[in-house]
Design a protein around this motif. Structure first.
Motif, mmCIF file in Angstrom:
data_model
loop_
_atom_site.group_PDB
_atom_site.id
_atom_site.type_symbol
_atom_site.label_atom_id
_atom_site.label_comp_id
_atom_site.label_asym_id
_atom_site.label_seq_id
_atom_site.Cartn_x
_atom_site.Cartn_y
_atom_site.Cartn_z
ATOM 1 N N GLU A 112 -21.382 -40.474 -26.945
ATOM 2 C CA GLU A 112 -21.960 -40.354 -25.596
ATOM 3 C C GLU A 112 -20.973 -39.776 -24.592
ATOM 4 O O GLU A 112 -21.339 -39.461 -23.462
ATOM 5 N N PHE A 113 -19.721 -39.606 -25.003
ATOM 6 C CA PHE A 113 -18.701 -39.015 -24.132
ATOM 7 C C PHE A 113 -18.564 -37.525 -24.396
ATOM 8 O O PHE A 113 -18.909 -37.026 -25.461
ATOM 9 N N ASN A 114 -18.053 -36.808 -23.389
ATOM 10 C CA ASN A 114 -17.578 -35.446 -23.609
ATOM 11 C C ASN A 114 -16.394 -35.226 -22.681
ATOM 12 O O ASN A 114 -16.020 -36.115 -21.909
ATOM 13 N N GLY A 115 -15.788 -34.052 -22.783
ATOM 14 C CA GLY A 115 -14.588 -33.812 -21.995
ATOM 15 C C GLY A 115 -14.347 -32.338 -21.746
ATOM 16 O O GLY A 115 -14.952 -31.466 -22.389
ATOM 17 N N VAL A 116 -13.459 -32.070 -20.786
ATOM 18 C CA VAL A 116 -13.041 -30.711 -20.451
ATOM 19 C C VAL A 116 -11.517 -30.699 -20.508
ATOM 20 O O VAL A 116 -10.851 -31.354 -19.704
ATOM 21 N N LYS A 117 -10.982 -29.989 -21.482
ATOM 22 C CA LYS A 117 -9.534 -29.951 -21.698
ATOM 23 C C LYS A 117 -9.028 -28.544 -21.381
ATOM 24 O O LYS A 117 -9.530 -27.564 -21.939
ATOM 25 N N CYS A 118 -8.047 -28.449 -20.486
ATOM 26 C CA CYS A 118 -7.546 -27.147 -20.045
ATOM 27 C C CYS A 118 -6.336 -26.715 -20.864
ATOM 28 O O CYS A 118 -5.458 -27.520 -21.185
ATOM 29 N N ILE A 119 -6.288 -25.417 -21.147
ATOM 30 C CA ILE A 119 -5.255 -24.838 -22.003
ATOM 31 C C ILE A 119 -4.571 -23.689 -21.254
ATOM 32 O O ILE A 119 -5.242 -22.793 -20.726
ATOM 33 N N ALA A 120 -3.247 -23.727 -21.206
ATOM 34 C CA ALA A 120 -2.481 -22.667 -20.546
ATOM 35 C C ALA A 120 -2.527 -21.381 -21.375
ATOM 36 O O ALA A 120 -2.897 -21.401 -22.556
ATOM 37 N N GLY A 121 -2.135 -20.287 -20.776
ATOM 38 C CA GLY A 121 -2.192 -18.987 -21.437
ATOM 39 C C GLY A 121 -1.341 -18.882 -22.688
ATOM 40 O O GLY A 121 -1.596 -18.027 -23.543
ATOM 41 N N ASP A 122 -0.323 -19.762 -22.823
ATOM 42 C CA ASP A 122 0.520 -19.736 -24.025
ATOM 43 C C ASP A 122 -0.035 -20.618 -25.141
ATOM 44 O O ASP A 122 0.607 -20.809 -26.175
ATOM 45 N N GLY A 123 -1.229 -21.187 -24.937
ATOM 46 C CA GLY A 123 -1.868 -22.013 -25.963
ATOM 47 C C GLY A 123 -1.521 -23.481 -25.891
ATOM 48 O O GLY A 123 -2.067 -24.277 -26.652
ATOM 49 N N THR A 124 -0.636 -23.877 -24.985
ATOM 50 C CA THR A 124 -0.276 -25.292 -24.837
ATOM 51 C C THR A 124 -1.249 -25.977 -23.876
ATOM 52 O O THR A 124 -1.946 -25.316 -23.110
ATOM 53 N N GLU A 125 -1.262 -27.312 -23.933
ATOM 54 C CA GLU A 125 -2.074 -28.049 -22.978
ATOM 55 C C GLU A 125 -1.484 -27.881 -21.579
ATOM 56 O O GLU A 125 -0.268 -27.822 -21.410
ATOM 57 N N LEU A 126 -2.351 -27.794 -20.597
ATOM 58 C CA LEU A 126 -1.921 -27.511 -19.232
ATOM 59 C C LEU A 126 -0.995 -28.614 -18.718
ATOM 60 O O LEU A 126 -1.308 -29.795 -18.843
ATOM 61 N N PRO A 127 0.165 -28.262 -18.133
ATOM 62 C CA PRO A 127 1.063 -29.308 -17.608
ATOM 63 C C PRO A 127 0.458 -30.015 -16.405
ATOM 64 O O PRO A 127 -0.420 -29.471 -15.712
#
Length: 450
Positions: free
Chosen positions: A100-115
Protein backbone atom coordinates in the motif's frame (compact mmCIF):
# COMPACT_ATOMS: atom_id res chain seq x y z
CA UNK A 1 9.64 20.55 7.92
CA UNK A 2 11.00 17.51 6.08
CA UNK A 3 9.68 15.93 2.93
CA UNK A 4 12.43 13.35 2.35
CA UNK A 5 13.10 10.51 4.76
CA UNK A 6 16.26 8.43 4.92
CA UNK A 7 15.57 6.95 1.48
CA UNK A 8 13.37 9.24 -0.57
CA UNK A 9 9.76 10.35 -0.05
CA UNK A 10 7.42 7.54 1.04
CA UNK A 11 3.76 7.35 1.93
CA UNK A 12 0.52 5.39 1.74
CA UNK A 13 -1.17 5.66 -1.63
CA UNK A 14 -4.52 7.45 -1.39
CA UNK A 15 -3.67 8.91 2.03
CA UNK A 16 -0.24 10.57 1.92
CA UNK A 17 0.26 10.03 -1.81
CA UNK A 18 -2.61 11.83 -3.57
CA UNK A 19 -2.50 13.07 -7.19
CA UNK A 20 -2.28 16.68 -5.96
CA UNK A 21 0.61 15.94 -3.60
CA UNK A 22 2.53 13.98 -6.24
CA UNK A 23 2.06 16.62 -8.93
CA UNK A 24 3.49 19.17 -6.48
CA UNK A 25 6.46 16.84 -5.94
CA UNK A 26 7.01 16.76 -9.69
CA UNK A 27 6.72 20.55 -9.91
CA UNK A 28 9.21 21.01 -7.05
CA UNK A 29 11.77 18.65 -8.59
CA UNK A 30 11.28 20.17 -12.05
CA UNK A 31 11.61 23.72 -10.70
CA UNK A 32 14.85 22.69 -8.95
CA UNK A 33 16.29 21.44 -12.27
CA UNK A 34 17.36 23.61 -15.24
CA UNK A 35 14.78 23.93 -18.01
CA UNK A 36 15.05 21.17 -20.63
CA UNK A 37 16.94 18.87 -18.24
CA UNK A 38 16.50 15.19 -19.09
CA UNK A 39 14.96 13.16 -16.24
CA UNK A 40 15.18 9.35 -16.34
CA UNK A 41 12.22 7.78 -14.54
CA UNK A 42 11.44 4.14 -13.70
CA UNK A 43 9.22 2.21 -11.30
CA UNK A 44 9.07 -1.03 -9.34
CA UNK A 45 6.09 -3.40 -9.76
CA UNK A 46 3.63 -1.83 -7.27
CA UNK A 47 0.09 -1.57 -8.64
CA UNK A 48 0.07 2.15 -7.78
CA UNK A 49 3.16 2.69 -9.95
CA UNK A 50 1.39 4.21 -12.94
CA UNK A 51 -0.76 6.52 -10.84
CA UNK A 52 2.23 7.82 -8.89
CA UNK A 53 4.46 7.97 -11.96
CA UNK A 54 2.12 9.97 -14.17
CA UNK A 55 1.20 12.43 -11.42
CA UNK A 56 4.91 13.16 -10.85
CA UNK A 57 5.53 13.32 -14.61
CA UNK A 58 2.72 15.87 -14.99
CA UNK A 59 4.50 18.21 -12.59
CA UNK A 60 7.87 17.63 -14.25
CA UNK A 61 6.59 18.39 -17.75
CA UNK A 62 4.71 21.46 -16.54
CA UNK A 63 7.99 22.87 -15.19
CA UNK A 64 9.69 22.52 -18.57
CA UNK A 65 11.89 19.45 -18.07
CA UNK A 66 11.93 16.34 -20.27
CA UNK A 67 11.10 12.84 -19.04
CA UNK A 68 12.45 9.53 -20.38
CA UNK A 69 10.25 6.74 -18.98
CA UNK A 70 12.16 3.43 -18.74
CA UNK A 71 9.15 1.74 -17.07
CA UNK A 72 9.71 -1.16 -14.61
CA UNK A 73 13.36 -1.60 -13.63
CA UNK A 74 15.44 -2.25 -10.49
CA UNK A 75 16.52 0.94 -8.75
CA UNK A 76 20.23 0.34 -9.59
CA UNK A 77 19.27 -0.05 -13.27
CA UNK A 78 17.52 3.34 -13.10
CA UNK A 79 20.62 4.80 -11.45
CA UNK A 80 22.95 3.37 -14.10
CA UNK A 81 20.75 4.62 -16.95
CA UNK A 82 20.60 8.05 -15.33
CA UNK A 83 24.39 8.23 -15.15
CA UNK A 84 24.78 7.23 -18.79
CA UNK A 85 21.86 9.08 -20.41
CA UNK A 86 20.29 11.69 -18.11
CA UNK A 87 20.79 14.79 -16.01
CA UNK A 88 18.67 13.50 -13.10
CA UNK A 89 16.75 10.37 -12.18
CA UNK A 90 13.65 9.34 -10.25
CA UNK A 91 12.79 5.84 -9.01
CA UNK A 92 9.12 5.36 -8.15
CA UNK A 93 9.54 2.77 -5.41
CA UNK A 94 8.98 2.12 -1.72
CA UNK A 95 11.61 -0.65 -1.76
CA UNK A 96 10.77 -3.15 1.02
CA UNK A 97 7.63 -1.39 2.35
CA UNK A 98 4.21 -3.12 2.17
CA UNK A 99 2.25 -2.88 -1.12
CA UNK A 100 0.00 0.00 0.00
CA UNK A 101 3.07 2.26 0.12
CA UNK A 102 4.96 3.92 -2.70
CA UNK A 103 7.82 6.37 -2.91
CA UNK A 104 9.74 8.93 -4.94
CA UNK A 105 13.51 8.50 -4.80
CA UNK A 106 15.74 11.15 -6.39
CA UNK A 107 18.96 10.29 -8.22
CA UNK A 108 21.80 12.70 -9.03
CA UNK A 109 23.26 12.92 -12.52
CA UNK A 110 26.19 10.67 -11.54
CA UNK A 111 23.79 7.84 -10.62
CA UNK A 112 24.14 8.24 -6.84
CA UNK A 113 21.30 8.96 -4.46
CA UNK A 114 20.72 12.69 -4.09
CA UNK A 115 22.66 14.19 -1.13
CA UNK A 116 20.70 15.71 1.75
CA UNK A 117 21.61 19.32 0.93
CA UNK A 118 20.06 18.96 -2.55
CA UNK A 119 16.93 17.36 -1.07
CA UNK A 120 16.63 20.43 1.16
CA UNK A 121 16.62 22.67 -1.93
CA UNK A 122 13.71 20.67 -3.36
CA UNK A 123 11.91 20.82 0.00
CA UNK A 124 12.27 24.61 0.09
CA UNK A 125 10.60 24.90 -3.33
CA UNK A 126 7.87 22.41 -2.36
CA UNK A 127 6.85 24.14 0.88
CA UNK A 128 7.10 27.67 -0.53
CA UNK A 129 5.19 26.56 -3.68
CA UNK A 130 7.46 28.78 -5.77
CA UNK A 131 7.12 26.54 -8.81
CA UNK A 132 8.30 27.27 -12.33
CA UNK A 133 5.28 26.61 -14.56
CA UNK A 134 6.08 27.18 -18.23
CA UNK A 135 3.76 28.22 -21.05
CA UNK A 136 2.26 25.69 -23.44
CA UNK A 137 5.03 25.77 -26.04
CA UNK A 138 7.79 25.12 -23.46
CA UNK A 139 6.20 22.09 -21.77
CA UNK A 140 8.74 19.22 -21.50
CA UNK A 141 8.89 16.22 -23.82
CA UNK A 142 7.78 12.74 -22.69
CA UNK A 143 9.39 9.70 -24.33
CA UNK A 144 9.80 6.02 -23.48
CA UNK A 145 13.34 4.70 -23.04
CA UNK A 146 14.51 1.61 -24.82
CA UNK A 147 17.01 -0.80 -23.28
CA UNK A 148 17.73 0.20 -19.66
CA UNK A 149 17.38 -3.35 -18.29
CA UNK A 150 19.58 -4.86 -21.00
CA UNK A 151 22.21 -2.16 -20.54
CA UNK A 152 22.21 -2.82 -16.80
CA UNK A 153 22.76 -6.58 -17.21
CA UNK A 154 25.51 -5.91 -19.76
CA UNK A 155 27.32 -3.58 -17.33
CA UNK A 156 27.34 -6.30 -14.65
CA UNK A 157 28.59 -8.98 -17.06
CA UNK A 158 31.48 -6.74 -18.10
CA UNK A 159 32.74 -6.60 -14.50
CA UNK A 160 32.78 -10.25 -13.49
CA UNK A 161 34.51 -13.45 -14.65
CA UNK A 162 31.66 -14.85 -16.73
CA UNK A 163 33.52 -17.92 -18.01
CA UNK A 164 34.57 -19.10 -14.53
CA UNK A 165 30.93 -18.96 -13.41
CA UNK A 166 29.62 -20.68 -16.55
CA UNK A 167 32.05 -23.57 -16.06
CA UNK A 168 30.51 -24.39 -12.68
CA UNK A 169 26.87 -24.82 -13.82
CA UNK A 170 25.56 -23.62 -10.48
CA UNK A 171 22.06 -24.57 -9.40
CA UNK A 172 20.44 -21.43 -7.94
CA UNK A 173 17.06 -20.80 -6.33
CA UNK A 174 16.02 -17.18 -6.97
CA UNK A 175 13.29 -15.28 -5.11
CA UNK A 176 12.44 -11.92 -6.71
CA UNK A 177 9.65 -11.09 -4.22
CA UNK A 178 7.38 -10.29 -7.22
CA UNK A 179 9.43 -7.10 -7.61
CA UNK A 180 11.49 -5.27 -10.21
CA UNK A 181 14.24 -7.91 -10.37
CA UNK A 182 11.76 -10.26 -12.14
CA UNK A 183 12.86 -8.52 -15.35
CA UNK A 184 16.63 -8.79 -14.79
CA UNK A 185 18.02 -11.34 -12.30
CA UNK A 186 16.57 -14.54 -13.92
CA UNK A 187 18.09 -13.52 -17.26
CA UNK A 188 21.41 -12.56 -15.67
CA UNK A 189 21.64 -15.98 -14.00
CA UNK A 190 20.74 -17.80 -17.21
CA UNK A 191 23.43 -15.85 -19.09
CA UNK A 192 25.89 -17.00 -16.40
CA UNK A 193 25.07 -20.63 -17.20
CA UNK A 194 23.13 -21.29 -14.00
CA UNK A 195 20.25 -23.71 -13.64
CA UNK A 196 17.64 -21.34 -12.19
CA UNK A 197 14.73 -22.39 -10.00
CA UNK A 198 12.43 -19.40 -9.54
CA UNK A 199 10.17 -18.34 -6.69
CA UNK A 200 7.93 -15.25 -6.88
CA UNK A 201 9.56 -14.23 -10.16
CA UNK A 202 6.35 -13.05 -11.83
CA UNK A 203 5.80 -9.28 -11.38
CA UNK A 204 2.87 -8.59 -9.04
CA UNK A 205 2.57 -5.37 -7.05
CA UNK A 206 0.40 -7.02 -4.40
CA UNK A 207 3.44 -9.13 -3.35
CA UNK A 208 1.41 -12.36 -3.02
CA UNK A 209 4.45 -14.56 -2.33
CA UNK A 210 5.59 -12.71 0.77
CA UNK A 211 6.36 -9.20 1.97
CA UNK A 212 9.16 -7.61 -0.03
CA UNK A 213 11.57 -7.25 2.91
CA UNK A 214 13.97 -10.27 2.69
CA UNK A 215 13.77 -11.14 6.41
CA UNK A 216 14.16 -14.76 7.62
CA UNK A 217 10.42 -15.18 8.24
CA UNK A 218 9.67 -14.07 4.65
CA UNK A 219 12.17 -16.46 3.06
CA UNK A 220 11.07 -19.80 4.57
CA UNK A 221 10.05 -21.11 1.14
CA UNK A 222 13.43 -20.14 -0.30
CA UNK A 223 15.24 -21.99 2.50
CA UNK A 224 13.01 -25.06 2.00
CA UNK A 225 13.55 -25.05 -1.76
CA UNK A 226 17.35 -24.84 -1.44
CA UNK A 227 17.28 -27.86 0.88
CA UNK A 228 14.81 -29.82 -1.26
CA UNK A 229 16.61 -29.29 -4.57
CA UNK A 230 20.21 -29.56 -3.37
CA UNK A 231 20.92 -26.13 -4.83
CA UNK A 232 24.31 -24.47 -4.46
CA UNK A 233 22.66 -21.38 -2.99
CA UNK A 234 19.51 -19.30 -2.75
CA UNK A 235 19.23 -15.60 -3.54
CA UNK A 236 16.49 -13.14 -2.55
CA UNK A 237 15.96 -9.50 -3.54
CA UNK A 238 13.88 -6.79 -1.92
CA UNK A 239 11.19 -5.02 -3.96
CA UNK A 240 13.44 -2.64 -5.89
CA UNK A 241 16.41 -5.06 -6.03
CA UNK A 242 19.12 -2.84 -4.61
CA UNK A 243 19.84 -5.56 -2.03
CA UNK A 244 20.53 -9.31 -2.08
CA UNK A 245 20.25 -11.80 0.76
CA UNK A 246 21.70 -15.31 0.44
CA UNK A 247 20.87 -18.81 1.66
CA UNK A 248 23.82 -21.21 1.67
CA UNK A 249 23.94 -24.80 0.39
CA UNK A 250 23.02 -26.09 3.87
CA UNK A 251 19.83 -24.01 3.83
CA UNK A 252 21.09 -21.40 6.29
CA UNK A 253 19.76 -17.86 5.98
CA UNK A 254 22.81 -15.57 5.85
CA UNK A 255 22.46 -12.15 7.42
CA UNK A 256 23.84 -9.35 5.27
CA UNK A 257 26.95 -8.81 7.42
CA UNK A 258 28.16 -12.29 6.39
CA UNK A 259 27.94 -11.43 2.70
CA UNK A 260 29.49 -7.99 3.29
CA UNK A 261 32.50 -9.60 5.01
CA UNK A 262 32.80 -12.39 2.42
CA UNK A 263 32.86 -10.02 -0.54
CA UNK A 264 35.10 -7.48 1.22
CA UNK A 265 37.69 -10.18 1.88
CA UNK A 266 37.63 -11.17 -1.80
CA UNK A 267 38.00 -7.55 -2.92
CA UNK A 268 40.87 -6.60 -0.57
CA UNK A 269 42.73 -9.84 -1.25
CA UNK A 270 43.06 -8.69 -4.87
CA UNK A 271 43.43 -4.93 -4.33
CA UNK A 272 44.31 -2.85 -1.27
CA UNK A 273 42.39 0.29 -0.38
CA UNK A 274 39.55 1.68 1.74
CA UNK A 275 36.27 -0.13 2.52
CA UNK A 276 33.40 2.13 3.68
CA UNK A 277 30.57 0.94 5.91
CA UNK A 278 28.23 2.30 8.63
CA UNK A 279 29.13 2.13 12.32
CA UNK A 280 26.53 -0.66 12.73
CA UNK A 281 28.58 -3.18 10.70
CA UNK A 282 30.17 -6.31 12.14
CA UNK A 283 33.72 -6.45 13.54
CA UNK A 284 34.24 -9.44 11.23
CA UNK A 285 34.49 -6.97 8.35
CA UNK A 286 37.27 -4.97 9.99
CA UNK A 287 39.07 -8.16 10.99
CA UNK A 288 39.33 -9.51 7.43
CA UNK A 289 40.02 -6.13 5.82
CA UNK A 290 42.89 -5.36 8.23
CA UNK A 291 44.33 -8.85 7.75
CA UNK A 292 44.90 -8.07 4.08
CA UNK A 293 46.49 -4.65 4.67
CA UNK A 294 43.47 -2.47 3.89
CA UNK A 295 41.34 -0.33 6.21
CA UNK A 296 37.71 0.28 7.10
CA UNK A 297 36.23 3.79 7.22
CA UNK A 298 32.99 4.16 9.21
CA UNK A 299 30.07 6.49 8.48
CA UNK A 300 26.61 7.24 9.83
CA UNK A 301 23.92 4.68 9.00
CA UNK A 302 22.45 5.14 5.49
CA UNK A 303 23.36 4.00 1.98
CA UNK A 304 23.55 7.53 0.47
CA UNK A 305 26.05 8.53 3.20
CA UNK A 306 28.18 5.44 2.52
CA UNK A 307 28.14 6.10 -1.24
CA UNK A 308 29.14 9.79 -0.89
CA UNK A 309 32.03 8.88 1.42
CA UNK A 310 33.16 6.20 -1.04
CA UNK A 311 33.39 8.80 -3.79
CA UNK A 312 35.25 11.21 -1.49
CA UNK A 313 37.94 8.71 -0.43
CA UNK A 314 38.02 6.68 -3.69
CA UNK A 315 37.02 3.50 -1.84
CA UNK A 316 37.40 0.09 -3.50
CA UNK A 317 34.26 -1.38 -1.88
CA UNK A 318 31.47 -0.50 0.51
CA UNK A 319 28.12 -1.54 1.84
CA UNK A 320 25.74 -2.11 4.70
CA UNK A 321 24.91 -5.10 6.86
CA UNK A 322 21.39 -5.36 5.33
CA UNK A 323 22.53 -6.93 2.05
CA UNK A 324 23.20 -3.64 0.25
CA UNK A 325 26.65 -3.90 -1.38
CA UNK A 326 28.34 -1.16 -3.42
CA UNK A 327 30.81 -1.92 -6.22
CA UNK A 328 32.24 1.45 -7.37
CA UNK A 329 33.74 0.07 -10.59
CA UNK A 330 30.13 -0.56 -11.69
CA UNK A 331 27.94 1.92 -9.79
CA UNK A 332 28.36 3.89 -6.55
CA UNK A 333 25.03 2.65 -5.19
CA UNK A 334 23.64 -0.54 -3.64
CA UNK A 335 23.09 -3.22 -6.25
CA UNK A 336 21.50 -6.62 -5.60
CA UNK A 337 22.19 -8.16 -9.01
CA UNK A 338 25.86 -7.11 -8.98
CA UNK A 339 26.10 -8.66 -5.49
CA UNK A 340 24.67 -11.99 -6.66
CA UNK A 341 27.04 -12.07 -9.67
CA UNK A 342 30.07 -11.30 -7.49
CA UNK A 343 29.16 -14.02 -4.94
CA UNK A 344 28.90 -16.53 -7.81
CA UNK A 345 32.34 -15.41 -9.02
CA UNK A 346 33.77 -15.94 -5.52
CA UNK A 347 32.28 -19.45 -5.40
CA UNK A 348 33.60 -20.27 -8.87
CA UNK A 349 37.12 -19.03 -8.17
CA UNK A 350 37.40 -20.64 -4.72
CA UNK A 351 36.04 -24.04 -5.70
CA UNK A 352 34.37 -24.17 -2.28
CA UNK A 353 30.75 -24.31 -1.16
CA UNK A 354 29.14 -21.15 0.18
CA UNK A 355 28.74 -22.77 3.62
CA UNK A 356 32.49 -23.48 3.77
CA UNK A 357 33.37 -19.89 2.87
CA UNK A 358 30.95 -18.49 5.46
CA UNK A 359 32.23 -20.80 8.20
CA UNK A 360 35.80 -19.65 7.51
CA UNK A 361 34.93 -16.03 8.38
CA UNK A 362 35.42 -14.59 11.89
CA UNK A 363 32.37 -15.49 13.97
CA UNK A 364 30.52 -12.96 16.15
CA UNK A 365 27.16 -12.92 17.94
CA UNK A 366 24.79 -9.99 17.50
CA UNK A 367 21.74 -8.57 19.26
CA UNK A 368 19.37 -5.68 18.56
CA UNK A 369 16.90 -4.25 21.11
CA UNK A 370 15.13 -0.93 21.68
CA UNK A 371 14.37 1.39 24.60
CA UNK A 372 11.38 3.79 24.58
CA UNK A 373 12.20 7.49 24.49
CA UNK A 374 9.89 10.38 23.59
CA UNK A 375 11.11 12.23 20.50
CA UNK A 376 11.45 15.51 22.39
CA UNK A 377 13.75 13.82 24.93
CA UNK A 378 16.12 12.19 22.45
CA UNK A 379 18.66 14.99 22.14
CA UNK A 380 18.92 15.63 25.87
CA UNK A 381 19.13 11.88 26.59
CA UNK A 382 22.02 11.58 24.15
CA UNK A 383 23.94 14.38 25.89
CA UNK A 384 23.39 12.72 29.30
CA UNK A 385 24.43 9.34 27.87
CA UNK A 386 27.69 10.77 26.52
CA UNK A 387 28.41 12.27 29.95
CA UNK A 388 27.80 8.89 31.63
CA UNK A 389 30.18 7.17 29.20
CA UNK A 390 33.12 9.52 29.73
CA UNK A 391 36.31 7.53 30.14
CA UNK A 392 35.15 4.73 27.83
CA UNK A 393 36.38 4.30 24.25
CA UNK A 394 33.53 5.82 22.25
CA UNK A 395 32.75 6.93 18.71
CA UNK A 396 30.07 9.59 18.15
CA UNK A 397 29.73 9.45 14.34
CA UNK A 398 26.10 8.30 14.70
CA UNK A 399 24.69 8.20 18.22
CA UNK A 400 27.26 6.63 20.57
CA UNK A 401 29.31 3.53 19.80
CA UNK A 402 31.19 2.01 22.76
CA UNK A 403 34.12 -0.19 21.73
CA UNK A 404 35.73 -3.00 23.71
CA UNK A 405 38.51 -5.39 22.72
CA UNK A 406 36.22 -7.92 21.02
CA UNK A 407 32.81 -6.28 21.27
CA UNK A 408 30.90 -3.07 20.60
CA UNK A 409 27.57 -1.48 21.45
CA UNK A 410 25.91 1.16 19.26
CA UNK A 411 23.16 3.32 20.79
CA UNK A 412 21.35 5.63 18.37
CA UNK A 413 17.96 7.37 18.25
CA UNK A 414 15.47 6.08 15.70
CA UNK A 415 14.61 8.56 12.97
CA UNK A 416 11.08 7.17 12.61
CA UNK A 417 9.93 5.95 16.06
CA UNK A 418 10.00 7.23 19.69
CA UNK A 419 12.76 4.79 20.63
CA UNK A 420 16.51 4.39 20.95
CA UNK A 421 17.98 1.38 19.18
CA UNK A 422 20.77 -0.67 20.74
CA UNK A 423 22.93 -2.78 18.43
CA UNK A 424 25.61 -4.99 19.99
CA UNK A 425 28.16 -7.59 18.93
CA UNK A 426 30.57 -9.87 20.82
CA UNK A 427 32.62 -13.03 20.42
CA UNK A 428 30.39 -15.04 22.80
CA UNK A 429 26.67 -15.02 23.61
CA UNK A 430 27.41 -14.71 27.33
CA UNK A 431 29.54 -11.60 26.82
CA UNK A 432 26.95 -10.21 24.41
CA UNK A 433 24.08 -10.52 26.89
CA UNK A 434 26.18 -9.00 29.68
CA UNK A 435 27.16 -5.89 27.72
CA UNK A 436 23.64 -5.38 26.32
CA UNK A 437 22.14 -5.40 29.81
CA UNK A 438 24.86 -3.06 31.14
CA UNK A 439 24.38 -0.40 28.47
CA UNK A 440 20.61 -0.80 28.33
CA UNK A 441 20.49 0.19 32.02
CA UNK A 442 22.78 3.20 31.42
CA UNK A 443 20.55 4.32 28.51
CA UNK A 444 17.36 3.86 30.56
CA UNK A 445 18.88 6.03 33.32
CA UNK A 446 19.78 8.72 30.76
CA UNK A 447 16.24 8.68 29.31
CA UNK A 448 14.74 8.97 32.83
CA UNK A 449 16.96 11.95 33.61
CA UNK A 450 16.29 13.73 30.28
Amino acid sequence: MRLFGTNGIRGRVGEDFTPEFLTKIGLAIGSYLPRSANVILGTDTRISGDMVKFAVISGLLASGVNVVDIEIAPTPAIQLYTREHGDFGIAITASHNPPEFNGVKCIAGDGTELPREEEERIEKIFFSEKFRIVNWEDVGDYTKGGNAREEYIRSILQRIDVESIKNKNFKVVLDCANGASCFTSPYLLETLGCKVITLNCQPDGRFPGHESEPKPENLRNLVSMVKATGADLGIAHDGDADRAIFVDDRGRYLYGDKTLTLVAEYVVRNKSGIVVTPVSSSLSLEEVVKKHGSRVLYTKVGAPIVARKMIEVKAIFGGEENGGLIFPEHLVARDGAMALAKVLEILAKSGKKLSQLIDSLPQYYQKKISVRCANEKKERALDILKEKLKGERINTIDGVKIMGESWWVLIRPSGTEPIYRIYAEAKSEEELNTIVERYKKILEDAVREA
